[in-house]
Structures are given as structure tokens and as C-alpha cells.
Design an enzyme around this catalytic site. Structure first.
Site, short mmCIF file in Angstrom:
data_model
loop_
_atom_site.label_atom_id
_atom_site.label_comp_id
_atom_site.label_asym_id
_atom_site.label_seq_id
_atom_site.Cartn_x
_atom_site.Cartn_y
_atom_site.Cartn_z
N CYS A 11 83.48 37.85 37.36
CA CYS A 11 82.71 37.09 36.37
C CYS A 11 83.55 36.80 35.12
CB CYS A 11 81.45 37.85 35.97
SG CYS A 11 80.49 38.38 37.41
N LYS A 20 55.80 37.05 15.78
CA LYS A 20 55.31 36.53 17.06
C LYS A 20 56.55 36.08 17.81
CE LYS A 20 51.12 34.58 15.18
NZ LYS A 20 50.90 33.43 14.33
P1 FAD Z 1 82.80 40.01 46.09
O1 FAD Z 1 82.64 40.66 44.79
O2 FAD Z 1 83.30 38.64 46.13
O3 FAD Z 1 83.76 40.93 46.95
C1 FAD Z 1 84.06 40.60 48.27
C2 FAD Z 1 85.43 41.16 48.59
O4 FAD Z 1 85.52 41.33 49.98
C3 FAD Z 1 86.54 40.20 48.23
O5 FAD Z 1 87.43 40.79 47.31
C4 FAD Z 1 87.21 39.87 49.55
O6 FAD Z 1 88.60 39.76 49.44
C5 FAD Z 1 86.82 41.05 50.39
N1 FAD Z 1 86.80 40.76 51.83
C6 FAD Z 1 86.15 39.73 52.44
N2 FAD Z 1 86.32 39.82 53.78
C7 FAD Z 1 87.09 40.89 54.02
C8 FAD Z 1 87.61 41.48 55.18
N3 FAD Z 1 87.34 40.99 56.39
N4 FAD Z 1 88.37 42.57 55.04
C9 FAD Z 1 88.63 43.11 53.84
N5 FAD Z 1 88.18 42.60 52.71
C10 FAD Z 1 87.41 41.50 52.78
N6 FAD Z 1 77.69 36.66 39.05
C11 FAD Z 1 76.86 36.97 38.03
O7 FAD Z 1 75.82 37.58 38.24
N7 FAD Z 1 77.18 36.58 36.77
C12 FAD Z 1 78.32 35.91 36.48
O8 FAD Z 1 78.59 35.60 35.32
C13 FAD Z 1 79.19 35.58 37.53
N8 FAD Z 1 80.33 34.89 37.30
C14 FAD Z 1 81.17 34.64 38.33
C15 FAD Z 1 82.36 33.98 38.08
C16 FAD Z 1 83.24 33.72 39.11
C17 FAD Z 1 84.50 32.97 38.82
C18 FAD Z 1 82.94 34.16 40.41
C19 FAD Z 1 83.90 33.92 41.54
C20 FAD Z 1 81.76 34.83 40.69
C21 FAD Z 1 80.87 35.06 39.65
N9 FAD Z 1 79.67 35.72 39.87
C22 FAD Z 1 78.83 35.99 38.84
C23 FAD Z 1 79.26 36.11 41.24
C24 FAD Z 1 79.56 37.55 41.50
O9 FAD Z 1 80.89 37.81 41.18
C25 FAD Z 1 79.29 37.83 42.95
O10 FAD Z 1 77.94 37.59 43.19
C26 FAD Z 1 79.60 39.25 43.34
O11 FAD Z 1 80.93 39.54 43.07
C27 FAD Z 1 79.33 39.42 44.83
O12 FAD Z 1 79.73 40.68 45.23
P2 FAD Z 1 80.19 40.94 46.72
O13 FAD Z 1 80.57 42.37 46.80
O14 FAD Z 1 79.18 40.41 47.64
O15 FAD Z 1 81.46 40.02 46.90
#
Ligand code: FAD
Length: 769
Positions: free
Chosen positions: A46, A438
Site C-alpha cells: 500500500c 452534532k
Molecule cells: P499479496 O499481499 O499481494 O501477497 C501475495 C504474495 O504471494 C506476493 O508477494 C506473491 O509474490 C506471492 N506469490 C504468489 N504466488 C506464489 C507462488 N506460487 N509461490 C510463492 N509465492 C507466491 N489495500 C488496502 O486495503 N489499502 C490500500 O491503500 C492499498 N493500496 C495498495 C497499493 C498497491 C500499489 C497495491 C499493489 C495494493 C494495494 N492494496 C491496498 C491491496 C493490498 O495490498 C492487498 O489487498 C493485499 O496485499 C492482499 O494480500 P494477499 O496476501 O492476498 O496478497
């Protein structure tokens, strides 16, 4: 289940790292292996745009944990640049490729947590496989974009997509003094809210010099001599050094699909409330999964950090037999767009309509905190609720301060199943720097429950736009506000004059009342209703009307219409040259007479101040007004257009302020002004009848015109002169003819008779009575 478990996690950022930390807190014995294919774990995705924009100067600040620190703190076996390529559900093994050494190996698991996130959508547009066309998802993407930005040769960038990441990237690039074009396929940016609420966001982009294309797609990208030629669906080609694709993300489901796990109707991994996939030993969390919408109950994809973190924790809890369950997602989110924030929770009006869920809506535009305490800014808040029960279904807000607090309260209210009636009773913290006695949330509750209780009926912009001759549109704002724009065909009776002028309104017609933001309209409705009129108040007032029309404009909202020319030569508050400034037209000869500090005043406050001060200026003199209400930036061009004065500068300043410089012009410079505010405002009546009733009628008309702000001259001639004759005139020398006329003519108004139905003086006596 035994506590000596082997737990494998795929993905080491929001959901994955959260799950790992929680697992360790629950069990010191478990063996926890976390695979991350990238170089970093637990980084702040983020925060990525803010490092590019320079707001977070130190890159290392984004690295919340390193593999080593995670190992030290949580005793987790973190393996970076390790991609999990397949899952054997029978053997309960994952296959891993070490991206540095190409070693392929397997690891056994008792429980597996998938948190692979979501991948940026890349449509099949020719030319996207270019080194200068990038997406932003992780540290490596950020580094690649920043490298291009840092080389100083970049003067123009295109951002495709006006969602969270697109908006944040547009701002970041602009902060780096790069010209930015934002291209959005929809008819609004920030599609999760409704179009009229997105107008404030679009206005912010325009105010900060971003060229915005709505209802436009990128058709192709070509590179010539190091420059990208971005071909738009409008036929235009934009040259840029960088293009950031931010048109959305889709769940990363490759592994899950390969393993035969169920994928849901929205394309995310199907999970139950304990975050288990269709294989009970495999959990999935974060952006990769489909969730139930808390308000509507339908399946939804909500790629946000909060849900990912909570889901990671819940999966860990369940592995260790804790009874945690995930209770759906309501889509609470917020985004900073230059000087304002835009936030929402629950369902939008678009979504409620699409799902066929009945709703009513109100808009309010209160101050973020007590208006007399410096720094108050207007919040625009839309509340959606069940028209019968008042149950809150959704809320959206924009503003320069206090948006997060109000949306958070309303998010809790939705989660708790509260109604708009409950909002009235919420006891929220208050002192002038923070809120109002309010609070806007209480206020939204008052307004919405007034609607449900029938204390006031509301109408919406569509009712006003569709109004026919059987309906009176009544503007209860002051004449100075009306000059900043009005609804065509509206009758203007300022609220404070309304009681005395009720007779001007036809009781047989329905009256749609409006003011600037809705409050005076409500008061007017109470007066009208209690006097037997049928009326409805336009919720959100003229401000919401303007935003709705701007959102519906076929050419897209042009909210800063007078900003034609752009020059970068304006000095900011601090005396430094503000590179983001926009010069509209210099009229540099104008002498600056006064600077007004209208900070803390909300619209129309700053406009009223200008209106008052303008009266003291000579044509050619100018004044500068500094305001901190973003609504001011939208209102002032319209006011200048209407009054004929020249807006020479409209400049975003440090601290979310705006400075506008306005040159006073003579009325002749603006035919509309000359006509509306001068010619029409100076009325002359020729009274040539000596009939008492006609004389009375002319005085009634003259009084009405004077009450409307006109300067009225009554010119008496012929028989009308008789009304002015005195009963005991001073003696004067007259000729015989003059004396004869004098004797024949009535002497003064008391002696006049009726034109008709004089009835021997009875008619006259009655009308005098
Ligand atoms: P991620 O945090 O994306 O992590 C997934 C990880 O899994 C990645 O690092 C990837 O490399 C790894 N991976 C994938 N497949 C494999 C594999 N087969 N083997 C090993 N590793 C793997 N959300 C908010 O609520 N507020 C915000 O302000 C906000 N700003 C954002 C700004 C940006 C630029 C981005 C990109 C996202 C933002 N988000 C925000 C969204 C938030 O970051 C995501 O919703 C959150 O990170 C999701 O978490 P996750 O664990 O599902 O995935």
C-alpha cells in the site's frame, strides 16, 4: 489436531505473513514454512506509490519485516525467491522451485495456506509488452517505475485506470512534477462509488493538472525513438515516457486451479467461513479468494489489505481449533487524491440498483469540525438506507478532512446492523478541532430519519430535472449564491423572506425546494408544509445537483471550466514557485487590493465574502481569496462566469488550500451581468393612471421588485400626477386655465376613485380597508 503440525504458507505478504505470525503465537511447536517467490516478504504494498511520489523517501521503510527479522521474531522458516508450482493433495506436498538456483524440491504439509494475492489485469492491447509500460504490484515493479521517474528525462506519463492504484499513481507522478494523463474506460473514476460522488475526485485531478479522459480506452501503444505513442479510442495519440497499467486485478488462482480446488462464480478461490477451500487441509486467504458481501449476501472480490490480514489470522486460528470465522466483507475503503480523501463502506447506489435491493438516499455536506475552528472543510456524505426500516446499506464520502472517521463509524454501524435512527443517538467525541456537537454522522441520522418519519419528503436531482410546469422549483438561497449558478426555471425566494412571500407560491402546485446543501431547503420545507403547501426538499441541494449533472454530462465533467491555459509561474504561500500552479489568464495590470483569508469557511461562505468585498473594488482592481474548502475550487469559476468578473488564478496551495485571484470587471464586460444584475435590477415604472386601484397595483409591483433587490423608480405623469397632489398646497400664481384644471382634478391619492365598481365610493372604501 496435534499441535506438532507442519504448516506451509504460499505468499509472504499481507495474508501469508499475518497467518504465519498468528500461527506462531498460537503454537511454539508448529513447523511453519513460508514460501515467497519474490525477494521480499511482508512489504507495504500500500505504500509503494508513496515512495515513487517521494512522500516516503526511504525505500527500507516499506520493508516491514525481512526474512531474518521474521525468523528472529516468529521462528518461521522464510524462503524467498521460492515459487510453489504445484500441490499434491493426496501426498499433501507442494513442489517448490528456487528461482535463484533452479532447484526443484517438495515439502510436506499438514495444513496449507494459500495467500498468493492477485495479479494486475493486462488486456490484449498491442504494444503492452514494452519496458516502459508497467504495472505496480510489488517492490520490483516499484523499483522499475521509480527508475524511469528518477532519470529526470520523464516529462509525461499515462496512467490507465482510475481505481485505487491508478489514482495513487497519478498523484505520485504529479508530485514528481510529471505531466499526467489518466485514461479511464468507465464514465467515472473510482468505480466503487457512485458517479456524482466521484465528481469531487475528478475535480481534484483536474485542479492538480491531470488530464482526464473518461469513457476512453487505450487501443495500442507504439514506441518510436524512446517515446511511447499511446493511441486512444478518441483518435488522439499521447506521447509519453511511461505508461502505468492499473485497470484492476484478478485473483491469482493458477495453483488452486491446478490442484483441482473449486473456483467460484467471480473467479476467486471458493472458501468457507473458516477460510477452508474445498480441500479441508488447504486454506486460502486474501485477494485470491471470493467472499460474501456483508450487505447484499452475493459473492464478491474485494482485494484489500484489511480482509487479507484478518483472513490470514482466521485460517491460523482454525488450524489450531479456534472458533474464529470470517464474517463477510463490506468493502470499506479509502483513497487519498491530492487534497481530499474518498471513502466508502457497504453498497453503492449502483450496486443496490443492480441487485434489486430497495433503498433511499440522502446527501449532506457538513463541516469536518466546528466551522469556527481553523481547518474545517466540507465533507460530502451520501447515505444509503432501507426506506422502511432505516437499516444502513452503504455510505460514501469525500472531503479534505474527517472522511476516514465518518466512514469508519458508518462501517461499524453497518456491521452492527444499525439503522439511521440509531445514528442520531451515537455519542461521538467532540471538541472544536475534531468534530461538531452534532457530528456529521449524527446529522446524517437526523436527515435520514426525518425522511423515514415523514417530517420532510426529499426529492432527487432526477425529480428536479424531470419537473414539468405543474411543479414549482424554489431556490431559497441568497441572491449572491444564485449568481454562482442556479437551476433553470427556479423561482428565488431567500429563506429569510419566505414567510413574507408565501403568497407568491401557488398552493395547487407541488414545490421542489433547494438551497446550497440541503439545510435551508429543509427549513423552507417545514415552513411550507405547515402553511399547507406540498413540497419536497432536494437532498444535498445545489451542490449535489451540480455534481450529478457534471457526472451525467456527455462530454464528461469539466469542473474547472475556465482553466484554459496552463503556465507554471505562480508563487505559492511559501514564496516558492509552485510548479503545479495553473495560470488561467494573467490580466497582469490588475492591482491587487486585498487578500481575504476564507479558510475555515465552507461554501458558499468564501463566495459570499468575495461578493461582499467586490462591492468595494473599482473595475480593474483584484482580490485574492485563500480558502481550504475544496468545494470553493469548483464554485468560484461558476461564480465568476455568472458575475462577469475575471478569475485569473486558481491555484492549489500547500496544506490543501486554494488561492483564487479575481479581477473586478465593469458590468458592461459581461452582458449577462449587465442584463441580470444591473439593467433588470434597475426598474422604472411609469404611472399615468389616476385610478386608485391602478395606483395601488403599481405600488405593489414596485415593492415586489424592490424586495427582489431591484432599484425601482416610479415616474408619475398625466392622471398619475393627481396621486401626488397635496391637500393643502402652498399658494402659487396660476393662469385661469391652470386653475380650472386644478379644480377639476382630484387632489391627492385620497381623492382618487376606482376604475371599475366604484359603487358610489363603496368599492373604494373596501379596497382601502
Ligand atoms: P499479496 O499481499 O499481494 O501477497 C501475495 C504474495 O504471494 C506476493 O508477494 C506473491 O509474490 C506471492 N506469490 C504468489 N504466488 C506464489 C507462488 N506460487 N509461490 C510463492 N509465492 C507466491 N489495500 C488496502 O486495503 N489499502 C490500500 O491503500 C492499498 N493500496 C495498495 C497499493 C498497491 C500499489 C497495491 C499493489 C495494493 C494495494 N492494496 C491496498 C491491496 C493490498 O495490498 C492487498 O489487498 C493485499 O496485499 C492482499 O494480500 P494477499 O496476501 O492476498 O496478497
Amino acid at each position: 489436531m496435534s499441535e506438532k503440525q507442519r504448516i506451509v504458507i504460499v505468499g509472504g505478504v499481507a495474508g501469508g505473513a499475518s497467518a504465519a505470525a498468528r500461527l506462531r503465537r498460537l503454537s511454539e511447536d508448529a513447523e511453519i514454512i513460508l514460501f515467497e517467490r519474490g525477494d521480499y516478504i511482508s512489504f507495504a504494498n500500500c505504500g509503494l506509490p508513496y515512495h515513487i511520489g517521494g512522500v516516503i523517501p526511504e525505500r527500507k521503510r516499506l520493508l516491514v519485516q525481512t526474512p531474518q527479522s521474521f525468523k528472529n521474531r516468529f521462528n518461521v522458516d522464510v524462503r524467498v525467491h521460492s515459487e510453489v508450482t504445484s500441490i499434491d493433495r493426496v501426498l499433501k506436498e507442494v513442489t517448490v522451485t528456487d528461482r535463484k538456483t533452479d532447484r526443484v524440491y517438495t515439502e510436506r504439509y499438514d495444513s496449507l495456506i494459500l495467500s498468493p494475492g492477485a495479479e494486475p489485469v493486462k488486456p490484449p492491447i498491442p504494444g503492452l509488452d514494452n519496458d516502459n509500460v508497467l504495472t505496480l504490484r510489488n517492490m520490483a515493479d516499484m523499483d522499475a517505475i521509480k527508475k524511469i521517474v528518477d532519470c529526470n528525462a520523464l516529462s509525461h506519463a499515462v496512467v490507465v485506470g482510475g481505481g485505487y492504484i491508478g489514482l495513487e499513481m497519478a498523484e505520485a507522478l504529479r508530485e514528481r512534477n510529471i505531466d499526467v494523463t489518466l485514461v479511464e474506460l468507465a464514465d467515472q473514476v473510482f468505480n466503487v462509488i457512485d458517479p456524482e460522488m466521484a465528481v469531487a475526485v475528478q475535480q481534484q485531478l483536474q485542479l492538480h493538472g491531470i488530464k482526464l479522459y473518461l469513457k476512453t480506452s487505450v487501443d495500442s501503444v507504439e514506441q518510436e525513438g524512446g517515446v511511447l505513442h499511446v493511441q486512444l479510442s478518441t483518435g488522439e495519440t499521447i506521447q509519453a515516457g511511461l505508461m502505468v497499467m492499473a485497470i484492476g486485478v484478478k485473483p491469482e488462482t493458477t495453483l488452486a486451479k491446478k490442484a483441482g480446488l473449486e473456483i467460484g462464480e467471480r473467479g476467486g478461490i471458493s472458501v468457507n467461513e473458516r477460510m477452508q477451500t474445498t480441500d479441508p487441509a488447504i486454506y486460502a486467504v486474501g485477494d485470491a479468494v471470493e467472499v460474501n458481501d456483508f450487505v447484499g449476501g452475493f459473492k464478491s472480490l474485494v482485494p484489500l489489505a484489511g480482509p487479507a490480514n484478518r483472513q490470514g489470522r482466521i485460517a491460523a486460528d482454525h488450524i489450531f481449533d479456534r472458533a474464529s470465522v470470517y464474517r463477510d466483507t463490506q468493502g470499506t475503503g479509502i483513497c487519498k487524491v491530492f487534497d481530499i480523501a474518498v471513502g466508502m463502506t457497504g453498497l453503492s447506489e449502483k450496486m443496490l440498483g443492480r441487485m434489486g435491493i430497495p433503498y433511499e438516499k440522502i446527501y449532506i455536506h457538513p463541516a469536518s469540525h466546528a466551522g469556527y475552528y481553523p481547518g474545517a472543510a466540507q465533507i460530502s456524505l451520501k447515505l444509503l438506507f432501507d426506506p422502511e426500516s432505516g437499516k444502513i446499506l452503504g455510505a460514501q464520502a469525500t472531503g479534505a478532512g474527517g472522511v476516514d472517521k465518518r466512514i469508519d463509524i458508518l462501517a461499524v454501524a453497518i456491521r452492527a446492523g444499525l439503522t439511521v435512527h440509531d445514528l442520531k443517538d451515537l455519542e461521538l467525541c467532540y471538541a472544536p478541532p475534531f468534530g461538531s456537537a452534532k457530528d456529521p454522522v449524527n446529522y446524517a441520522g437526523f436527515v435520514a430519519s426525518n425522511v423515514i418519519n415523514g417530517d420532510v419528503s426529499v426529492c432527487h436531482v432526477e425529480d428536479v430535472v424531470g419537473a414539468n410546469g405543474d411543479i414549482i422549483i424554489l431556490d431559497v438561497r441568497t441572491s449572491a449564491e444564485v449568481m454562482g449558478g442556479t437551476i433553470a426555471g427556479a423561482v428565488n425566494i431567500p429563506l429569510d423572506d419566505l414567510r413574507g412571500r408565501l403568497g407568491e407560491l401557488d398552493k395547487n402546485k407541488e414545490i421542489l425546494v433547494y438551497c446550497q446543501v440541503g439545510l435551508r431547503g429543509y427549513l423552507a420545507c417545514r415552513i411550507l408544509t405547515q402553511n399547507g403547501y406540498q413540497c419536497r426538499n432536494l437532498t444535498g441541494g445545489y451542490k449535489t445537483y451540480k455534481a450529478t449533472l457534471a457526472a451525467q454530462s456527455p462530454s464528461g465533467p469539466d469542473l474547472v471550466p475556465t482553466m484554459e491555459a496552463s503556465s507554471r509561474e505562480i508563487t505559492s504561500d511559501s514564496g516558492e514557485v509552485d510548479e503545479r500552479s495553473k495560470t488561467i489568464n494573467t490580466e497582469s495590470q490588475a492591482t491587487l487590493v486585498k487578500t481575504i483569508d476564507a479558510c475555515g469557511l465552507q461554501c458558499p461562505g468564501p463566495v459570499m465574502e468575495i461578493n461582499n468585498e467586490m462591492a468595494n473594488l473599482q473595475p480593474g482592481e483584484s482580490l485574492t481569496v485563500v480558502a481550504d474548502d475544496p468545494g470553493f475550487a469548483a464554485d468560484i469559476p461558476a461564480w465568476c462566469q455568472s458575475t462577469g468578473h475575471k478569475l485569473t488564478h486558481l491555484t492549489p496551495q500547500a496544506g490543501g488550500k486554494y488561492a483564487a485571484t479575481i479581477v473586478k470587471r465593469p458590468p458592461a464586460a459581461c452582458p449577462a451581468l449587465a442584463e441580470s444584475s444591473q439593467a433588470v435590477k434597475q426598474k422604472t415604472m411609469v404611472v399615468f393612471s389616476g385610478d386608485f386601484d391602478k395606483l395601488m397595483a403599481s405600488f405593489i409591483i414596485a415593492n415586489g421588485a424592490a424586495a427582489m433587490g431591484s432599484k425601482v423608480t416610479m415616474f408619475f405623469t398625466f392622471w398619475g400626477l393627481n396621486a401626488l397632489r397635496k391637500s393643502n398646497p402652498p399658494s402659487m400664481k396660476k393662469t385661469f386655465i391652470e386653475r380650472m384644471f386644478g379644480l377639476m382634478m382630484p387632489r391627492g391619492a385620497d381623492k382618487l376613485t376606482m376604475s371599475q365598481m366604484n359603487m358610489g365610493g363603496m368599492g373604494l372604501a373596501m379596497i382601502k380597508g
